[in-house]
Design a protein around this motif. Structure first.
Motif, PDB file in Angstrom:
ATOM      1  N   LEU A   1       9.039  -7.300  12.348  1.00 17.20           N
ATOM      2  CA  LEU A   1       8.728  -7.048  10.939  1.00 17.20           C
ATOM      3  C   LEU A   1       8.745  -8.344  10.148  1.00 17.20           C
ATOM      4  O   LEU A   1       9.595  -9.213  10.373  1.00 17.20           O
ATOM      5  CB  LEU A   1       9.758  -6.084  10.329  1.00 17.20           C
ATOM      6  CG  LEU A   1       9.811  -4.664  10.917  1.00 17.20           C
ATOM      7  CD1 LEU A   1      11.100  -3.980  10.498  1.00 17.20           C
ATOM      8  CD2 LEU A   1       8.601  -3.860  10.459  1.00 17.20           C
ATOM      9  N   ILE A   2       7.796  -8.464   9.225  1.00 17.10           N
ATOM     10  CA  ILE A   2       7.790  -9.559   8.257  1.00 17.10           C
ATOM     11  C   ILE A   2       7.877  -8.934   6.876  1.00 17.10           C
ATOM     12  O   ILE A   2       7.043  -8.100   6.503  1.00 17.10           O
ATOM     13  CB  ILE A   2       6.510 -10.416   8.361  1.00 17.10           C
ATOM     14  CG1 ILE A   2       6.415 -11.069   9.747  1.00 17.10           C
ATOM     15  CG2 ILE A   2       6.494 -11.481   7.266  1.00 17.10           C
ATOM     16  CD1 ILE A   2       5.097 -11.809   9.971  1.00 17.10           C
ATOM     17  N   ILE A   3       8.901  -9.306   6.123  1.00 14.13           N
ATOM     18  CA  ILE A   3       9.110  -8.731   4.789  1.00 14.13           C
ATOM     19  C   ILE A   3       9.113  -9.858   3.771  1.00 14.13           C
ATOM     20  O   ILE A   3       9.871 -10.827   3.900  1.00 14.13           O
ATOM     21  CB  ILE A   3      10.444  -7.972   4.730  1.00 14.13           C
ATOM     22  CG1 ILE A   3      10.544  -6.967   5.881  1.00 14.13           C
ATOM     23  CG2 ILE A   3      10.592  -7.255   3.387  1.00 14.13           C
ATOM     24  CD1 ILE A   3      11.942  -6.471   6.131  1.00 14.13           C
ATOM     25  N   GLU A   4       8.275  -9.748   2.759  1.00 15.46           N
ATOM     26  CA  GLU A   4       8.232 -10.730   1.681  1.00 15.46           C
ATOM     27  C   GLU A   4       8.762 -10.086   0.405  1.00 15.46           C
ATOM     28  O   GLU A   4       8.304  -9.024  -0.003  1.00 15.46           O
ATOM     29  CB  GLU A   4       6.798 -11.221   1.481  1.00 15.46           C
ATOM     30  CG  GLU A   4       6.231 -11.942   2.709  1.00 15.46           C
ATOM     31  CD  GLU A   4       4.826 -12.486   2.478  1.00 15.46           C
ATOM     32  OE1 GLU A   4       4.238 -12.158   1.420  1.00 15.46           O
ATOM     33  OE2 GLU A   4       4.325 -13.241   3.334  1.00 15.46           O
ATOM     34  N   LYS A   5       9.743 -10.732  -0.202  1.00 18.71           N
ATOM     35  CA  LYS A   5      10.341 -10.224  -1.441  1.00 18.71           C
ATOM     36  C   LYS A   5      10.535 -11.393  -2.388  1.00 18.71           C
ATOM     37  O   LYS A   5      11.393 -12.236  -2.188  1.00 18.71           O
ATOM     38  CB  LYS A   5      11.681  -9.546  -1.145  1.00 18.71           C
ATOM     39  CG  LYS A   5      12.320  -8.834  -2.333  1.00 18.71           C
ATOM     40  CD  LYS A   5      11.580  -7.547  -2.685  1.00 18.71           C
ATOM     41  CE  LYS A   5      12.192  -6.851  -3.888  1.00 18.71           C
ATOM     42  NZ  LYS A   5      13.516  -6.257  -3.628  1.00 18.71           N
ATOM     43  N   GLY A   6       9.665 -11.481  -3.409  1.00 18.07           N
ATOM     44  CA  GLY A   6       9.695 -12.619  -4.304  1.00 18.07           C
ATOM     45  C   GLY A   6       9.348 -13.879  -3.531  1.00 18.07           C
ATOM     46  O   GLY A   6       8.323 -13.926  -2.845  1.00 18.07           O
TER      47      GLY A   6
END
Length: 420
Positions: free
Chosen positions: A137-142
């Motif tokens: 998984l790749i998660i981008e947050k801000g």
């Protein structure tokens, strides 16, 4: 950009498995030009994992977590990550189908907890796992990025190389390009001294040294707008290193090992090889045979551990053993000669030494090793003093034997060319 690595698994904390993933990921991130200031290991505990991840996000731009993506209740990485980032877990239909197909085609029964692996934090990029059931998984947050990878190395490494490396590379402004110069027969401290001025003046490209058993790897890394420009920056530095280290450089190809370079050198010069080993017990042969195509040049491997076997099998003289002892330059030379006579190989290498922990004396301490090499009748023997436990001494002996063999073959081929 700053990257932080977190390995998840109580089995790592307990020492049940060696954390090879962290070493691999750290090396890959370094090649990408990412700065890694912290690495951590946390057990399968939600509270401690949450605290570790929160701290990592406060001080790093990218956090890579490995492990804890399985189907059981103690696999908590995904759930804790979603909680820390304030995201809901939703089922990914594509992952569910891949999991079902993966298990059924291998004859496994799909159980309810398998569907846990199909859940993903909302908005995450799901990375297919071609070697298992847990997707990455790749998660981008801000301005933060969290990457989740499966724990088994045979799942994590292919996934990283195919999907994560390119993703991280695109985050960097410009392109990072590296070339590794592999050196044998030169110690780390000597190698560093030889390039001290280059390291002091480095800017772009940079030079990093990595000590391996019996080897030193020099990685030259440049950053530029595109790969072509980066290669141009690296090229003169590699040329300079070649000028300084000469024949001690056995390759600039990352995939080529020392043993492969020896096999390639033998094949290129139409030479065959055999080994005669005592304290290494066949490890030199094993390294050579591990190379695809070794059967074209490898003839035989003799393990002559006892004095009787040294005499009866490979023809070491009784008088030599009585006068000089099994661990001596004379016996190493006779072992190499005997292996050549037995196998009719062009090149032979011999190893005799004291690997310990017992058997040493003031005159002949643990770590004393003699390595002999014969190439078409011409012999050379070197004395070595290795440090460490039994395994380290044996491993160092193998690397030294391969290095000496390579050196002797080069010298022989050079003299033949010169005489012609």
């Amino acid at each position: 950009m700053v990257v932080e690595l977190i390995s998840v698994g109580t089995e790592i904390l307990l020492g049940n498995i060696v954390n090879t993933n962290a070493a691999y990921l750290a090396e890959q991130c370094a090649s990408l030009g990412l700065s890694c200031y912290y690495q951590g290991v946390v057990g399968d505990n939600a509270e401690r994992l949450q605290g570790t991840l929160q701290t990592a996000l406060e001080r790093s731009d990218i956090v890579i977590l490995g492990g804890g993506l399985g189907p059981t209740q103690d696999d908590l990485t995904k759930e804790v990550t979603a909680r820390v980032l304030g995201l809901k877990l939703v089922e990914d239909a594509h992952s569910r189908e891949r999991i079902r197909e993966y298990l059924e085609t291998r004859g496994f029964t799909v159980t309810e907890n398998n569907w846990k692996q199909a859940l993903a934090p909302e908005g995450a990029v799901v990375i297919d796992n071609e070697n298992g059931t847990a997707p990455g998984l790749i998660i981008e947050k801000g301005d933060k990025r969290v990457i989740l990878l499966p724990g088994p190395p045979n799942e994590m490494r292919p996934m990283f190389e195919k999907s994560i490396y390119p993703y991280l590379n695109e985050l960097q402004p410009g392109v990072i390009y590296s070339k590794t110069v592999k050196v044998c027969g030169v110690g780390e401290s000597v190698a560093e001294t030889m390039i001290k001025d280059l390291i002091a003046a480095q800017d772009n490209p940079t030079i990093a040294t990595y000590a391996k058993t019996g080897e030193v790897h020099l990685r030259v890394t440049a950053k530029a707008e595109n790969e072509k420009e980066a290669r141009k920056l690296v090229k003169p530095m590699v040329k300079e290193l070649k000028g300084r280290f000469g024949n001690s450089i056995y390759t600039t190809d990352t995939e080529v090992t020392l043993e492969k370079s020896v096999i390639d050198l033998l094949a290129a010069n139409h030479l065959t090889v055999s080994t005669a080993e005592s304290c290494t017990g066949g490890l030199v042969s094993a390294r050579l045979i591990n190379v695809p195509g070794a059967s074209e040049v490898f003839k035989a491997g003799y393990v002559s551990y006892s004095n009787k076997t040294k005499r009866k099998l490979i023809g070491v003289k009784r008088s030599s053993l009585e006068k000089y002892g099994a661990v001596s330059s004379v016996v190493a030379k006779e072992m190499a000669k005997g292996a050549a006579m037995l196998s009719k190989a062009d090149v032979t290498v011999s190893v005799t030494g004291i690997a310990g922990p017992d058997g040493g004396s003031e005159e002949k301490p643990v770590g004393l090793v003699y390595i002999g090499c014969q190439v078409c009748g011409k012999s050379a023997v070197k004395e070595y003093h290795f440090k460490g436990n039994r395994n380290k001494i044996r491993e160092a002996s193998v690397s030294a034997a391969l290095s000496l063999m390579r050196e002797c073959i080069l010298q022989y081929c050079s003299s033949v060319m010169f005489s012609e």
